[in-house]
Design a protein around this motif. Structure first.
Motif, PDB file in Angstrom:
ATOM      1  N   ASP A  82       0.831  -1.204   0.000  1.00 42.56           N
ATOM      2  CA  ASP A  82       0.000   0.000   0.000  1.00 42.56           C
ATOM      3  C   ASP A  82       0.865   1.254   0.000  1.00 42.56           C
ATOM      4  O   ASP A  82       0.622   2.189  -0.760  1.00 42.56           O
ATOM      5  N   HIS A  83       1.903   1.259   0.819  1.00 40.76           N
ATOM      6  CA  HIS A  83       2.777   2.430   0.881  1.00 40.76           C
ATOM      7  C   HIS A  83       3.532   2.618  -0.440  1.00 40.76           C
ATOM      8  O   HIS A  83       3.696   3.752  -0.914  1.00 40.76           O
ATOM      9  N   TRP A  84       3.977   1.521  -1.045  1.00 36.33           N
ATOM     10  CA  TRP A  84       4.657   1.622  -2.340  1.00 36.33           C
ATOM     11  C   TRP A  84       3.753   2.280  -3.371  1.00 36.33           C
ATOM     12  O   TRP A  84       4.162   3.214  -4.069  1.00 36.33           O
ATOM     13  N   ALA A  85       2.516   1.800  -3.480  1.00 32.52           N
ATOM     14  CA  ALA A  85       1.597   2.325  -4.494  1.00 32.52           C
ATOM     15  C   ALA A  85       1.252   3.787  -4.229  1.00 32.52           C
ATOM     16  O   ALA A  85       1.248   4.607  -5.157  1.00 32.52           O
ATOM     17  N   ARG A  86       0.982   4.135  -2.980  1.00 36.58           N
ATOM     18  CA  ARG A  86       0.642   5.529  -2.666  1.00 36.58           C
ATOM     19  C   ARG A  86       1.828   6.461  -2.892  1.00 36.58           C
ATOM     20  O   ARG A  86       1.663   7.577  -3.389  1.00 36.58           O
ATOM     21  N   SER A  87       3.036   5.997  -2.572  1.00 32.37           N
ATOM     22  CA  SER A  87       4.233   6.827  -2.796  1.00 32.37           C
ATOM     23  C   SER A  87       4.499   7.015  -4.282  1.00 32.37           C
ATOM     24  O   SER A  87       4.836   8.114  -4.730  1.00 32.37           O
ATOM     25  N   GLU A  88       4.353   5.946  -5.043  1.00 35.48           N
ATOM     26  CA  GLU A  88       4.583   6.043  -6.490  1.00 35.48           C
ATOM     27  C   GLU A  88       3.583   7.019  -7.120  1.00 35.48           C
ATOM     28  O   GLU A  88       3.954   7.856  -7.942  1.00 35.48           O
ATOM     29  N   LYS A  89       2.332   6.926  -6.705  1.00 33.69           N
ATOM     30  CA  LYS A  89       1.305   7.837  -7.241  1.00 33.69           C
ATOM     31  C   LYS A  89       1.615   9.283  -6.848  1.00 33.69           C
ATOM     32  O   LYS A  89       1.487  10.187  -7.665  1.00 33.69           O
ATOM     33  N   ALA A  90       2.051   9.489  -5.614  1.00 37.72           N
ATOM     34  CA  ALA A  90       2.384  10.844  -5.157  1.00 37.72           C
ATOM     35  C   ALA A  90       3.550  11.409  -5.965  1.00 37.72           C
ATOM     36  O   ALA A  90       3.526  12.579  -6.365  1.00 37.72           O
ATOM     37  N   MET A  91       4.565  10.606  -6.222  1.00 39.33           N
ATOM     38  CA  MET A  91       5.713  11.083  -7.005  1.00 39.33           C
ATOM     39  C   MET A  91       5.288  11.445  -8.424  1.00 39.33           C
ATOM     40  O   MET A  91       5.779  12.423  -8.987  1.00 39.33           O
ATOM     41  N   ARG A  92       4.390  10.660  -8.987  1.00 39.02           N
ATOM     42  CA  ARG A  92       3.952  10.905 -10.363  1.00 39.02           C
ATOM     43  C   ARG A  92       3.091  12.160 -10.479  1.00 39.02           C
ATOM     44  O   ARG A  92       3.083  12.815 -11.507  1.00 39.02           O
ATOM     45  N   THR A  93       2.346  12.477  -9.423  1.00 41.33           N
ATOM     46  CA  THR A  93       1.452  13.638  -9.479  1.00 41.33           C
ATOM     47  C   THR A  93       2.072  14.889  -8.861  1.00 41.33           C
ATOM     48  O   THR A  93       1.458  15.946  -8.862  1.00 41.33           O
ATOM     49  N   GLY A  94       3.277  14.762  -8.310  1.00 35.71           N
ATOM     50  CA  GLY A  94       3.932  15.919  -7.702  1.00 35.71           C
ATOM     51  C   GLY A  94       3.374  16.266  -6.331  1.00 35.71           C
ATOM     52  O   GLY A  94       3.639  17.334  -5.801  1.00 35.71           O
ATOM     53  N   ALA A  95       2.616  15.354  -5.737  1.00 34.97           N
ATOM     54  CA  ALA A  95       2.052  15.578  -4.406  1.00 34.97           C
ATOM     55  C   ALA A  95       3.087  15.232  -3.339  1.00 34.97           C
ATOM     56  O   ALA A  95       4.107  14.596  -3.624  1.00 34.97           O
ATOM     57  N   ALA A  96       2.795  15.653  -2.128  1.00 32.74           N
ATOM     58  CA  ALA A  96       3.672  15.285  -1.013  1.00 32.74           C
ATOM     59  C   ALA A  96       3.576  13.781  -0.783  1.00 32.74           C
ATOM     60  O   ALA A  96       2.525  13.179  -1.004  1.00 32.74           O
ATOM     61  N   LEU A  97       4.692  13.193  -0.368  1.00 35.99           N
ATOM     62  CA  LEU A  97       4.668  11.767  -0.067  1.00 35.99           C
ATOM     63  C   LEU A  97       3.711  11.513   1.095  1.00 35.99           C
ATOM     64  O   LEU A  97       3.613  12.333   2.007  1.00 35.99           O
TER      65      LEU A  97
END
Length: 123
Positions: A82-97
């Motif tokens: 879950d953390h991997w997927a949420r972090s990857e999505k955050a990096m792709r969208t420029g959001a905070a980790l």
């Protein structure tokens, strides 16, 4: 994000890649290494649970410790993906980790378990 969409991120890499822009590959690889470190932790907990179940003498405490370690290992593995997927999505969208209290909670649970085992050993 609904529970179903979160679970879809775990199993469909194209779902993760469908948002935002591709980050520097070094960040994605670092995210993957962190994921693998969490999986190693989960495997160690599961291995510890199996060892307790097999090698400690017959006692009710043995079952409690073994089940707790096995369940904690499973929880760590689920939390890792879950953390991997949420972090990857955050990096792709420029959001905070995504922030996480899980490492601190895991450390407290492991500390409490170690203290309980120490007391049981000395008693």
């Amino acid at each position: 994000m609904s529970m179903w969409s979160a679970v879809r991120l775990w199993f469909d890499p194209d779902e993760v890649r469908s948002v935002g822009t591709t980050p520097d590959y070094r960040f994605s690889l670092a995210n993957e290494r962190t994921f693998l470190a969490w999986l190693r932790t989960a495997l160690a907990l599961i291995g510890g649970g199996l060892a307790v179940a097999q090698f400690l003498p017959e006692h009710r405490l043995r079952i409690v410790i073994a089940v707790a370690l096995l369940a904690l290992g499973a929880l760590v593995a689920i939390r890792a993906v879950d953390h991997w997927a949420r972090s990857e999505k955050a990096m792709r969208t420029g959001a905070a980790l995504p922030p996480s209290r899980f490492p601190a909670a895991l450390a407290l649970v492991i500390t409490a378990g170690a203290v309980a085992l120490l007391i049981a050993t000395l008693a």
